[in-house]
Design an enzyme around this catalytic site. Structure first.
Site, PDB file in Angstrom:
ATOM      1  N   LYS A 251      20.992  11.617   5.285  1.00 22.12           N
ATOM      2  CA  LYS A 251      20.353  10.959   6.431  1.00 22.12           C
ATOM      3  C   LYS A 251      20.914   9.554   6.583  1.00 22.12           C
ATOM      4  O   LYS A 251      21.157   8.864   5.587  1.00 22.12           O
ATOM      5  CB  LYS A 251      18.830  10.879   6.228  1.00 22.12           C
ATOM      6  N   GLU A 300       5.227  -0.615  10.112  1.00 20.02           N
ATOM      7  CA  GLU A 300       5.607  -0.100   8.795  1.00 20.02           C
ATOM      8  C   GLU A 300       5.490  -1.150   7.696  1.00 20.02           C
ATOM      9  O   GLU A 300       6.149  -2.192   7.734  1.00 20.02           O
ATOM     10  CB  GLU A 300       7.040   0.438   8.836  1.00 20.02           C
TER      11      GLU A 300
END
Length: 493
Positions: A251, A300
């Site tokens: 990723k 986040e």
């Protein structure tokens, strides 16, 4: 002995945290003359200290950005502004900087720890009897990667910068407090001490005079996007997918920079107040240096630490939030998306692997959906108990960058980003927040963010690319993530 990791399988739509209400100012009990006497008495003592002293007094409860709007002229010349308005806990704003820690290069975390420990050792704190809590903290952030000081528009912020503001406002619930940090050199005689006391008293008077309700926002005019980078973006997503197919990478999080031409220069407070509308489960922030300000509203958390207790989260995978009943439909679709579940599980696994050596207890909670204003994310809270007390910067070094903003494996993803991404990320996706003298702190990830510089702004957004990512869908995801910021830059008031 390894940490025990528990995982629960229940999946549900998390209840969003709604916008914090704007409360009417709460009267300060102490009179101006009594506060003046208290300040002068403590300033006389502060003049004898070898380091700075922080003096905190009660203040009305107002919006945290109020201090930035009425900063005294003598502090505006220092050209440093700070705002930290978290999901939970007290909000803080500051102007000026009695101390600045500027960081550069690969040793920045170690350098920061040394400089911060020296500063906190020298700092004395005095609180008025009506102020229960006002902790000394350094506020600021770190670039995603080193080298930001040579890359406009990040040159004023560099690889990292933290400050102890000269004048700070703190609010929590229905209470407020104002603090001045002053060096002994500024307190040489009675006249100098009187000037410092008057500065605090004058700001208190102006806070008391602020209206109980938030005044209307001025229209901003239109914001125009510069030439789009659609072709470059799609080509980059394709290159990432080919790198993943080759087998060395699982990723890579790709970042887009969008340039915006504004109808007029914007103050950070204008953008912050608009971002507060409908705010859900996110932390507002602003860090200003001269004419440059990094502002945003991030969902986040990287790491929070209090003593031996730590909190973090895995936030990855996303879909449009929808309207009304569509939100539950979209949430169910996201929870059953193989691509998004895979992307988010990579983040969970990496965080657990990095924290496990530090913790004797680690709990991974159930996967759920976090609802933001325009987007839904897969969200997994993670809590732990450290084997021994460590400085929060040790944990920042262990966790940053998580696969939510970097990739898997980390080193290979970062190497790809450094070599192939067209713009330096600067503080975008870097750790931002605060640390204190106990080694505790709270660092979030600098997402949903923009740099303001006069009548120009640069927005950064990103998307996690895995083997089955679709370039068009990832483009739509980045456009969705930038909607709130674009509205704050160019929407009507």
């Amino acid at each position: 002995m390894t940490a025990s990791v528990s995982v629960t399988a229940e999946r549900r739509l998390a209840q969003p945290a709604l916008a914090k209400p704007t409360l009417a100012p709460r009267p300060v009990v102490a009179s101006r003359s009594a506060l003046g006497d208290w300040l002068l008495g403590r300033l006389r003592v502060a003049a004898t200290h070898r380091g700075p002293t922080m003096l905190a007094v009660p203040a009305p409860r107002v919006a945290p950005e109020a201090l930035l709007e009425l900063a005294p002229a003598e502090l505006e010349t220092e050209a440093v502004t700070t705002l930290w308005d978290p999901v939970d806990g007290p909000a803080m704003s500051g102007v000026g900087a009695v101390r600045r820690v500027e960081l550069r290069g690969s040793s920045r975390l170690a350098d920061f720890r040394i400089e911060s420990e020296r500063l906190f050792e020298e700092l004395a704190v005095e609180r008025h009897p009506e102020v229960d809590v006002f902790e000394a903290r350094l506020y600021g952030g770190l670039a995603f990667d080193v080298g930001a000081e040579i890359a406009p528009p990040w040159t004023e912020l560099g690889d990292g910068s933290f400050v102890l503001p000269r004048l700070m406002y703190r609010c929590d619930g229905d209470t407020g407090a104002l603090a001045l940090v002053v060096e002994p050199a500024a307190l040489r005689d009675g006249a100098a001490r009187r000037r410092q006391a008057d500065l605090v008293l004058d700001v208190l008077d102006r806070l008391r005079d602020m209206p109980a309700t938030t005044r209307p926002l001025e229209p901003l005019g239109e914001a125009h996007l510069a030439a789009p980078d659609v072709e470059e973006w799609q080509a980059r997503v394709g290159a990432i997918r080919r790198a993943i197919a080759e087998g060395s990478i699982d990723k890579i999080v790709a970042a887009r920079r969008v340039e915006v031409n504004l109808s007029r220069p914007l103050r950070p407070t204008e953008v912050l107040r608009r971002l507060n509308r409908g705010l859900r489960a996110s932390t507002r922030f602003a860090f200003g240096r001269r004419d440059t300000a990094f502002v945003g509203v991030t969902p986040e958390r990287l790491i929070s630490k209090r003593g031996r207790n730590v909190w973090t989260e895995a936030l990855a995978g996303s879909i449009a939030s929808g309207d009304g009943g569509d939100t539950l439909v979209h949430a169910d679709e996201l929870l059953h998306s193989g691509k998004d579940r895979h992307e988010q599980q990579l983040v969970v696994d990496s965080i657990v692997r990095r924290l496990e050596p530090w913790c004797d207890r680690l709990q991974v909670e159930e996967r759920r959906v976090r609802e933001l204003r325009d987007v839904l994310h897969l969200h997994t809270p993670i809590r732990g108990r450290l084997r021994a007390d460590r400085h929060v910067l040790d944990l920042v070094g262990a966790l940053h960058p998580t696969p939510a903003v970097g990739g898997v494996p980390t080193d290979a993803a970062l190497r790809w980003i450094r070599e192939r991404e067209p713009h330096h990320r600067g503080w975008y996706a870097g750790p931002i927040g605060w640390i204190d003298g106990r080694g505790d702190g709270e660092l979030w990830v600098g997402l949903r963010s923009a740099v303001l510089d006069g009548a120009r702004a640069w927005l950064w957004v990103g998307a996690g690319i895995v083997s089955d990512s679709d370039p068009q869908a990832e483009l739509r995801e980045t456009e969705l993530k930038q909607e709130a910021l674009l509205g704050a830059l160019g929407g009507a008031g």
